[in-house]
Design a protein around this motif. Sequence first.
Motif, PDB file in Angstrom:
ATOM      1  N   TYR A  13     -21.445  -3.978  -1.018  1.00 46.11           N
ATOM      2  CA  TYR A  13     -22.021  -3.902   0.334  1.00 46.11           C
ATOM      3  C   TYR A  13     -22.338  -5.313   0.852  1.00 46.11           C
ATOM      4  CZ  TYR A  13     -25.600  -2.816   3.882  1.00 46.11           C
ATOM      5  OH  TYR A  13     -26.349  -2.738   5.037  1.00 46.11           O
ATOM      6  N   ALA A  14     -22.973  -6.137  -0.007  1.00 47.72           N
ATOM      7  CA  ALA A  14     -23.303  -7.504   0.405  1.00 47.72           C
ATOM      8  C   ALA A  14     -22.040  -8.304   0.710  1.00 47.72           C
ATOM      9  CB  ALA A  14     -24.121  -8.188  -0.685  1.00 47.72           C
ATOM     10  N   ALA A  15     -20.969  -8.046  -0.050  1.00 44.40           N
ATOM     11  CA  ALA A  15     -19.698  -8.740   0.214  1.00 44.40           C
ATOM     12  C   ALA A  15     -19.165  -8.354   1.592  1.00 44.40           C
ATOM     13  CB  ALA A  15     -18.680  -8.380  -0.873  1.00 44.40           C
ATOM     14  N   ALA A  16     -19.231  -7.062   1.907  1.00 44.71           N
ATOM     15  CA  ALA A  16     -18.743  -6.603   3.216  1.00 44.71           C
ATOM     16  C   ALA A  16     -19.594  -7.205   4.332  1.00 44.71           C
ATOM     17  CB  ALA A  16     -18.790  -5.078   3.271  1.00 44.71           C
ATOM     18  N   LYS A  17     -20.912  -7.200   4.130  1.00 46.34           N
ATOM     19  CA  LYS A  17     -21.808  -7.685   5.189  1.00 46.34           C
ATOM     20  C   LYS A  17     -21.736  -9.206   5.320  1.00 46.34           C
ATOM     21  CE  LYS A  17     -23.749  -3.977   6.890  1.00 46.34           C
ATOM     22  NZ  LYS A  17     -23.242  -3.447   8.175  1.00 46.34           N
ATOM     23  N   SER A  77     -14.014  -0.926   3.908  1.00 48.39           N
ATOM     24  CA  SER A  77     -13.292  -0.276   5.009  1.00 48.39           C
ATOM     25  C   SER A  77     -14.221   0.066   6.161  1.00 48.39           C
ATOM     26  CB  SER A  77     -12.643   1.033   4.548  1.00 48.39           C
ATOM     27  OG  SER A  77     -11.682   0.758   3.575  1.00 48.39           O
ATOM     28  N   VAL A  78     -15.381   0.601   5.824  1.00 47.07           N
ATOM     29  CA  VAL A  78     -16.289   1.021   6.899  1.00 47.07           C
ATOM     30  C   VAL A  78     -16.969  -0.193   7.531  1.00 47.07           C
ATOM     31  CG1 VAL A  78     -18.360   2.359   7.446  1.00 47.07           C
ATOM     32  CG2 VAL A  78     -16.682   3.278   5.838  1.00 47.07           C
ATOM     33  N   HIS A  79     -17.589  -1.047   6.695  1.00 41.48           N
ATOM     34  CA  HIS A  79     -18.441  -2.104   7.252  1.00 41.48           C
ATOM     35  C   HIS A  79     -17.623  -3.275   7.803  1.00 41.48           C
ATOM     36  CE1 HIS A  79     -22.313  -0.379   6.135  1.00 41.48           C
ATOM     37  NE2 HIS A  79     -21.692   0.086   5.063  1.00 41.48           N
ATOM     38  N   LEU A  80     -16.587  -3.686   7.074  1.00 44.12           N
ATOM     39  CA  LEU A  80     -15.828  -4.871   7.519  1.00 44.12           C
ATOM     40  C   LEU A  80     -14.622  -4.462   8.378  1.00 44.12           C
ATOM     41  CD1 LEU A  80     -15.242  -7.880   7.526  1.00 44.12           C
ATOM     42  CD2 LEU A  80     -14.106  -7.603   5.318  1.00 44.12           C
ATOM     43  N   ASN A  81     -13.785  -3.567   7.830  1.00 42.56           N
ATOM     44  CA  ASN A  81     -12.608  -3.177   8.605  1.00 42.56           C
ATOM     45  C   ASN A  81     -13.020  -2.502   9.920  1.00 42.56           C
ATOM     46  OD1 ASN A  81     -11.460  -3.978   6.237  1.00 42.56           O
ATOM     47  ND2 ASN A  81     -10.280  -2.130   5.868  1.00 42.56           N
ATOM     48  N   GLY A  82     -14.044  -1.642   9.837  1.00 41.78           N
ATOM     49  CA  GLY A  82     -14.498  -0.943  11.052  1.00 41.78           C
ATOM     50  C   GLY A  82     -14.893  -1.933  12.138  1.00 41.78           C
ATOM     51  N   THR A  83     -15.613  -2.973  11.732  1.00 45.86           N
ATOM     52  CA  THR A  83     -16.039  -4.013  12.690  1.00 45.86           C
ATOM     53  C   THR A  83     -14.819  -4.756  13.243  1.00 45.86           C
ATOM     54  OG1 THR A  83     -18.149  -4.229  11.546  1.00 45.86           O
ATOM     55  CG2 THR A  83     -17.442  -6.111  12.866  1.00 45.86           C
ATOM     56  N   PHE A  84     -13.887  -5.072  12.345  1.00 46.04           N
ATOM     57  CA  PHE A  84     -12.650  -5.750  12.765  1.00 46.04           C
ATOM     58  C   PHE A  84     -11.868  -4.882  13.766  1.00 46.04           C
ATOM     59  CE2 PHE A  84      -8.036  -5.820  11.256  1.00 46.04           C
ATOM     60  CZ  PHE A  84      -7.616  -6.773  12.170  1.00 46.04           C
ATOM     61  N   PHE A 136     -29.175  -8.498   2.722  1.00 44.18           N
ATOM     62  CA  PHE A 136     -28.524  -8.470   1.397  1.00 44.18           C
ATOM     63  C   PHE A 136     -27.361  -9.462   1.351  1.00 44.18           C
ATOM     64  CE2 PHE A 136     -29.730  -3.807   0.161  1.00 44.18           C
ATOM     65  CZ  PHE A 136     -31.064  -4.181   0.141  1.00 44.18           C
ATOM     66  N   ALA A 137     -26.716  -9.698   2.477  1.00 47.47           N
ATOM     67  CA  ALA A 137     -25.607 -10.660   2.523  1.00 47.47           C
ATOM     68  C   ALA A 137     -26.128 -12.084   2.426  1.00 47.47           C
ATOM     69  CB  ALA A 137     -24.821 -10.492   3.818  1.00 47.47           C
ATOM     70  N   LEU A 138     -27.360 -12.308   2.867  1.00 47.27           N
ATOM     71  CA  LEU A 138     -27.912 -13.658   2.913  1.00 47.27           C
ATOM     72  C   LEU A 138     -28.563 -14.045   1.589  1.00 47.27           C
ATOM     73  CD1 LEU A 138     -29.583 -13.429   6.452  1.00 47.27           C
ATOM     74  CD2 LEU A 138     -27.297 -14.254   5.889  1.00 47.27           C
ATOM     75  N   ARG A 139     -29.118 -13.053   0.894  1.00 48.93           N
ATOM     76  CA  ARG A 139     -29.869 -13.391  -0.317  1.00 48.93           C
ATOM     77  C   ARG A 139     -29.322 -12.714  -1.571  1.00 48.93           C
ATOM     78  NH1 ARG A 139     -34.800  -9.065  -0.779  1.00 48.93           N
ATOM     79  NH2 ARG A 139     -33.335  -7.717  -1.819  1.00 48.93           N
ATOM     80  N   GLY A 140     -28.321 -11.803  -1.411  1.00 47.13           N
ATOM     81  CA  GLY A 140     -27.790 -11.051  -2.548  1.00 47.13           C
ATOM     82  C   GLY A 140     -28.706  -9.894  -2.887  1.00 47.13           C
ATOM     83  N   GLN A 141     -28.141  -8.873  -3.508  1.00 43.76           N
ATOM     84  CA  GLN A 141     -28.939  -7.712  -3.899  1.00 43.76           C
ATOM     85  C   GLN A 141     -28.282  -7.054  -5.098  1.00 43.76           C
ATOM     86  OE1 GLN A 141     -31.825  -6.630  -2.864  1.00 43.76           O
ATOM     87  NE2 GLN A 141     -31.912  -4.572  -3.701  1.00 43.76           N
ATOM     88  N   ALA A 142     -29.072  -6.897  -6.170  1.00 46.99           N
ATOM     89  CA  ALA A 142     -28.535  -6.225  -7.361  1.00 46.99           C
ATOM     90  C   ALA A 142     -28.060  -4.822  -6.998  1.00 46.99           C
ATOM     91  CB  ALA A 142     -29.627  -6.149  -8.427  1.00 46.99           C
ATOM     92  N   GLU A 143     -26.990  -4.405  -7.592  1.00 51.00           N
ATOM     93  CA  GLU A 143     -26.398  -3.070  -7.413  1.00 51.00           C
ATOM     94  C   GLU A 143     -25.874  -2.842  -5.997  1.00 51.00           C
ATOM     95  OE1 GLU A 143     -28.714   0.067  -9.151  1.00 51.00           O
ATOM     96  OE2 GLU A 143     -28.693  -0.945 -11.088  1.00 51.00           O
TER      97      GLU A 143
END
Length: 253
Positions: free
Chosen positions: A155-159, A112-119, A144-151
């Motif tokens: 967040y990586a999905a949103a970014k 909601s914050v990272h993706l919807n907010g940007t939209f 993290f969106a480009l290389r993935g990040q554990a835990e």
Amino acid sequence: MTESLEGVALVTGGGSGIARETALLLGAAGARVAVADIDPDAAQRTVEAIAAADGNAAMFEIDVADADAVQRMVSIVESDLGPVDYLVNLAGSFDTAPLAEISDDLWTKTLSVHLNGTFYTCRAILPGMAERGRGAVVNTSSIFALRGQAEAAHYAAAKGAVIGFSKSIAREVAPSGVRVNVVAPGPVDTPFFARGMSGDALDQVRRERARIIPLGRIGRADEIAPVILFLLGRGAAHMTGQVIPVEGGEMMR
Ligand SMILES: NC(=O)c1ccc[n+]([C@@H]2O[C@H](COP(=O)([O-])OP(=O)(O)OC[C@H]3O[C@@H](n4cnc5c(N)ncnc54)[C@H](O)[C@@H]3O)[C@@H](O)[C@H]2O)c1
């Protein structure tokens, strides 16, 4: 050449970190800056810092995850300051969690914050920019969106979604001359990075993250802001739909 920006800039998350440094830089470059944040006191401090440097800014309290509130805020910004020429989406926070512990709430809140907010901000502002044939946008992803990040799958999905969204709208508005680019920082020393840690514990995390960064340290907010200013300005007039990592070389291959 020092980049100068005429017109109105809206910076979300402007009360802290990268967005605060960006708002200060855009103010110094000549833009009238709408500093939007869920924390009105922090946003007000940024406004005062811009004013103290002879810049022009105003504070707007907003939760970017609230679609109606974003639409109302944009109307007020445009009637108080004028049409938005530059939009920078930086608002956000997130809590780490391993996959099995990502609750529905955490997943929804992060998107909601990272993706919807940007939209929401882009939907409210870009059509006007396209109509006027003038404007530039910088949205924020993460390495993290480009290389993935554990835990950090939520967040990586949103970014990651911010990238697909931004490239798509970049194509849509390109015929009007409006540009949309994405900045993808590596770790940057802000309250977002510190997540409540301080002292030795924070230093230890800084050192651990720095170990895989060729430049040998994590970034500073004032090292991301100039890249955003560049992407908004005339120097990047022939750039759109690009994802620019700013990460001390971590993603170098
Ligand atoms: N710091 C890093 O290591 C790092 C790395 C990659 C990407 N990023 C991204 O950069 C952006 C800025 O991060 P930062 O490190 O400067 O963070 P920060 O915590 O210093 O600042 C974020 C600001 O966003 C505001 N905010 C949070 N939720 C909001 C909401 N719902 N509506 C409006 N405002 C809200 C906060 O009040 C705060 O002022 C974020 O999108 C983050 O995901 C940060």
